[in-house]
Design a protein around this motif. Structure first.
Motif, mmCIF file in Angstrom:
data_model
loop_
_atom_site.group_PDB
_atom_site.id
_atom_site.type_symbol
_atom_site.label_atom_id
_atom_site.label_comp_id
_atom_site.label_asym_id
_atom_site.label_seq_id
_atom_site.Cartn_x
_atom_site.Cartn_y
_atom_site.Cartn_z
ATOM 1 N N ARG A 58 0.797 -1.224 0.000
ATOM 2 C CA ARG A 58 0.000 0.000 0.000
ATOM 3 C C ARG A 58 0.831 1.276 0.000
ATOM 4 O O ARG A 58 0.545 2.223 -0.737
ATOM 5 C CB ARG A 58 -0.945 0.027 1.222
ATOM 6 C CG ARG A 58 -2.195 -0.792 1.025
ATOM 7 C CD ARG A 58 -2.679 -1.353 2.333
ATOM 8 N NE ARG A 58 -1.753 -2.390 2.743
ATOM 9 C CZ ARG A 58 -1.892 -3.685 2.436
ATOM 10 N NH1 ARG A 58 -2.946 -4.094 1.806
ATOM 11 N NH2 ARG A 58 -0.981 -4.564 2.798
ATOM 12 N N THR A 59 1.825 1.344 0.863
ATOM 13 C CA THR A 59 2.534 2.620 1.007
ATOM 14 C C THR A 59 3.221 2.999 -0.309
ATOM 15 O O THR A 59 3.069 4.115 -0.804
ATOM 16 C CB THR A 59 3.531 2.551 2.169
ATOM 17 O OG1 THR A 59 2.808 2.191 3.351
ATOM 18 C CG2 THR A 59 4.210 3.895 2.401
ATOM 19 N N ARG A 108 11.239 3.759 2.609
ATOM 20 C CA ARG A 108 11.002 2.848 3.742
ATOM 21 C C ARG A 108 12.270 2.041 3.943
ATOM 22 O O ARG A 108 12.868 1.560 2.975
ATOM 23 C CB ARG A 108 9.834 1.903 3.439
ATOM 24 C CG ARG A 108 9.748 0.739 4.416
ATOM 25 C CD ARG A 108 8.501 -0.077 4.222
ATOM 26 N NE ARG A 108 7.318 0.670 4.604
ATOM 27 C CZ ARG A 108 6.079 0.179 4.551
ATOM 28 N NH1 ARG A 108 5.879 -1.062 4.120
ATOM 29 N NH2 ARG A 108 5.058 0.903 4.922
ATOM 30 N N HIS A 136 5.791 6.224 11.133
ATOM 31 C CA HIS A 136 5.166 6.061 9.810
ATOM 32 C C HIS A 136 4.107 7.172 9.685
ATOM 33 O O HIS A 136 2.912 6.928 9.702
ATOM 34 C CB HIS A 136 4.535 4.670 9.743
ATOM 35 C CG HIS A 136 4.125 4.216 8.370
ATOM 36 N ND1 HIS A 136 4.085 5.046 7.266
ATOM 37 C CD2 HIS A 136 3.730 2.994 7.933
ATOM 38 C CE1 HIS A 136 3.677 4.349 6.216
ATOM 39 N NE2 HIS A 136 3.461 3.105 6.600
ATOM 40 N N GLN A 139 1.096 7.303 7.096
ATOM 41 C CA GLN A 139 0.024 6.365 7.452
ATOM 42 C C GLN A 139 -0.829 6.953 8.579
ATOM 43 O O GLN A 139 -2.060 6.877 8.544
ATOM 44 C CB GLN A 139 0.620 5.022 7.890
ATOM 45 C CG GLN A 139 -0.417 3.990 8.334
ATOM 46 C CD GLN A 139 -1.232 3.415 7.183
ATOM 47 O OE1 GLN A 139 -0.680 3.108 6.137
ATOM 48 N NE2 GLN A 139 -2.537 3.267 7.365
ATOM 49 N N ARG A 169 4.943 0.964 13.996
ATOM 50 C CA ARG A 169 5.301 2.363 13.706
ATOM 51 C C ARG A 169 4.080 3.207 13.369
ATOM 52 O O ARG A 169 4.093 4.426 13.552
ATOM 53 C CB ARG A 169 6.325 2.395 12.575
ATOM 54 C CG ARG A 169 5.881 1.660 11.302
ATOM 55 C CD ARG A 169 7.064 1.374 10.408
ATOM 56 N NE ARG A 169 6.691 0.580 9.248
ATOM 57 C CZ ARG A 169 7.578 -0.044 8.475
ATOM 58 N NH1 ARG A 169 8.862 0.019 8.743
ATOM 59 N NH2 ARG A 169 7.179 -0.724 7.430
ATOM 60 N N THR A 170 3.009 2.576 12.887
ATOM 61 C CA THR A 170 1.820 3.384 12.561
ATOM 62 C C THR A 170 1.197 3.954 13.838
ATOM 63 O O THR A 170 0.760 5.094 13.854
ATOM 64 C CB THR A 170 0.767 2.583 11.767
ATOM 65 O OG1 THR A 170 0.127 1.629 12.611
ATOM 66 C CG2 THR A 170 1.367 1.866 10.578
ATOM 67 N N ARG A 230 -1.050 -5.611 13.106
ATOM 68 C CA ARG A 230 -0.380 -6.902 12.928
ATOM 69 C C ARG A 230 0.750 -7.047 13.949
ATOM 70 O O ARG A 230 1.458 -6.067 14.233
ATOM 71 C CB ARG A 230 0.200 -6.917 11.500
ATOM 72 C CG ARG A 230 0.994 -8.110 11.093
ATOM 73 C CD ARG A 230 1.451 -7.961 9.631
ATOM 74 N NE ARG A 230 2.432 -6.895 9.477
ATOM 75 C CZ ARG A 230 3.753 -7.045 9.600
ATOM 76 N NH1 ARG A 230 4.274 -8.226 9.855
ATOM 77 N NH2 ARG A 230 4.569 -6.013 9.442
ATOM 78 N N GLN A 232 4.294 -7.622 14.605
ATOM 79 C CA GLN A 232 5.361 -7.314 13.639
ATOM 80 C C GLN A 232 6.449 -8.395 13.657
ATOM 81 O O GLN A 232 7.534 -8.211 14.235
ATOM 82 C CB GLN A 232 5.954 -5.936 13.942
ATOM 83 C CG GLN A 232 4.908 -4.808 14.016
ATOM 84 C CD GLN A 232 4.474 -4.326 12.655
ATOM 85 O OE1 GLN A 232 5.266 -3.791 11.893
ATOM 86 N NE2 GLN A 232 3.195 -4.522 12.331
ATOM 87 N N PRO A 268 -4.023 -0.751 9.451
ATOM 88 C CA PRO A 268 -3.169 -0.219 8.378
ATOM 89 C C PRO A 268 -2.957 -1.243 7.264
ATOM 90 O O PRO A 268 -2.569 -0.877 6.160
ATOM 91 C CB PRO A 268 -1.856 0.101 9.094
ATOM 92 C CG PRO A 268 -1.833 -0.790 10.294
ATOM 93 C CD PRO A 268 -3.275 -0.957 10.706
ATOM 94 N N LEU A 269 -3.203 -2.510 7.585
ATOM 95 C CA LEU A 269 -2.970 -3.639 6.684
ATOM 96 C C LEU A 269 -1.465 -3.741 6.400
ATOM 97 O O LEU A 269 -0.773 -2.744 6.482
ATOM 98 C CB LEU A 269 -3.788 -3.518 5.395
ATOM 99 C CG LEU A 269 -5.317 -3.396 5.592
ATOM 100 C CD1 LEU A 269 -6.012 -3.246 4.234
ATOM 101 C CD2 LEU A 269 -5.899 -4.584 6.359
ATOM 102 N N PRO A 270 -0.914 -4.872 6.092
ATOM 103 C CA PRO A 270 -1.592 -6.142 5.871
ATOM 104 C C PRO A 270 -2.094 -6.790 7.163
ATOM 105 O O PRO A 270 -1.449 -6.676 8.191
ATOM 106 C CB PRO A 270 -0.486 -7.008 5.252
ATOM 107 C CG PRO A 270 0.787 -6.473 5.854
ATOM 108 C CD PRO A 270 0.563 -4.996 5.972
HETATM 109 C C1 NCD Z 1 2.170 -0.985 8.086
HETATM 110 C C2 NCD Z 1 3.662 -0.801 8.085
HETATM 111 O O1 NCD Z 1 4.336 -1.128 7.118
HETATM 112 O O2 NCD Z 1 4.127 -0.300 9.093
HETATM 113 N N1 NCD Z 1 1.616 -1.141 6.824
HETATM 114 C C3 NCD Z 1 1.364 -0.031 6.058
HETATM 115 O O3 NCD Z 1 2.203 0.787 5.796
HETATM 116 N N2 NCD Z 1 0.102 0.121 5.618
HETATM 117 C C4 NCD Z 1 1.713 -1.984 9.058
HETATM 118 C C5 NCD Z 1 2.310 -3.356 9.057
HETATM 119 O O4 NCD Z 1 3.181 -3.693 8.257
HETATM 120 O O5 NCD Z 1 1.874 -4.147 9.894
#
Ligand code: NCD
Length: 309
Positions: A58-59, A108, A136, A139, A169-170, A230, A232, A268-270
């Motif tokens: 997504r990002t 990233r 992040h 996000q 981080r979100t 999620r 991590q 934030p997914l995934p």
């Molecule tokens: C998040 C990330 O990468 O921090 N995803 C995102 O950017 N949408 C969340 C995650 O990976 O669990």
């Protein structure tokens, strides 16, 4: 007068409430302007570089979609292995190089502080798309935009943050933004994955009401917004510990219907297992609308830091 021209976007703490409100308003405008056309011409001739040293769907794609929708071009790589990092190039040298090609850089990287390190050597504004378990901010802004859209306002909402609050981080970036909106924060995590204590202390000193618990059902019953995350996996030194914690919280449709049918569920997914798929069809399941908002918010950020709006 809000002016983000030339600024790096590195963390959630950098923003004032006025700046966040302005970004939200510009994102609204981007959405409105895209209603009757596919793209704008605000960034014609400009180049965005997306440097992703860590996996992303997504990002990266929403940054790229955002730049295309603004009329600009995109270059980049999507893994460290496909860049000269695999040959031993330092981050600073990679950034100095890309700085010769691009007007703005989204990145990233697995290291906390890497975006700040890049910003120290780049002329182009750096947009932090995730620095390890650090921050992040883009996000966090799209999460806020989604809360505002789904609930009508952010002020005074009760937000339950659930899952890996230590490494996520979100949420680290998010709480720095929610603090401007008098949100009550319920932090739901297993003991080992609690929000860093210094961040909780900082929020409380700012006057934010913070409750820490391990009880998802109790938090859900009180929440306006349930923000699932999620666990991590990539941040765990010990795979056994990950196996033990990976299914700490699983939100089911039955739980939502029994405890808080009006809750807004975000992620934030995934997702891995945190949200059962039968939650997806509930009216409050906002996580795919949240995905779409990533484009509008990133369009706003690109246009703002490039001084085009
Ligand atoms: C998040 C990330 O990468 O921090 N995803 C995102 O950017 N949408 C969340 C995650 O990976 O669990």
């Amino acid at each position: 007068m809000i002016n983000l021209r030339g600024k790096d976007i590195l963390d959630g703490a950098q923003f004032t409430r006025e700046e966040v409100d302005h970004i939200m308003a510009v994102a609204d405008e981007m959405r409105a302007r895209l209603r009757d056309r596919h793209s704008l011409d605000l960034m014609t001739g400009y180049v965005l570089a997306t440097l992703f040293f860590e996996p992303s769907t997504r990002t990266r794609l929403s940054f790229e979609a955002a730049m295309h929708r603004l009329g600009g071009g995109v270059i980049g790589f999507s893994s460290a292995e496909s860049s000269s990092t695999a040959k031993g190039e330092t981050l600073a040298d990679t950034i100095r190089t890309v700085d010769q090609y691009a007007d703005i850089i989204a990145m990233r990287h697995p290291q906390i502080g890497s975006a700040r390190e890049a910003a120290a050597v780049a002329e182009a504004p750096i947009l932090n798309g995730g620095d390890g378990a650090g921050q992040h901010p883009t996000q966090a802004l799209l999460d806020l935009f989604t809360i505002r859209q789904e609930r009508g306002q952010v002020d005074g909402t009760t937000i339950a943050l659930v899952g890996d609050l230590k490494n996520g981080r979100t949420v680290h970036a998010g709480v720095e933004i929610y603090k401007h909106y008098r949100c009550k924060l319920i932090m739901v995590a297993p003991e080992q994955l609690r929000m860093p204590a210094d961040l909780v202390t900082k929020l409380r000193s700012y006057g934010v009401e913070v409750e820490e618990t391990a009880d998802l059902e109790g938090a859900l019953a009180k929440a306006d917004v349930l923000y699932m995350t999620r666990i991590q996996k990539e941040r765990f030194a010990d795979p056994v510990e990950y196996e033990r914690l990976k299914n700490s919280y699983i939100l089911t449709r039955e739980m939502v219907e029994r405890l808080q049918p009006n809750v807004t569920v975000l992620h934030p997914l995934p997702r891995v297992n945190e949200i059962a798929t039968d939650v997806d069809s509930l009216p409050g399941a906002g996580y795919f609308r949240q995905v779409k908002n990533g484009v509008y918010v990133r369009m706003a950020l690109i246009a703002l830091v490039m001084g085009k709006i």
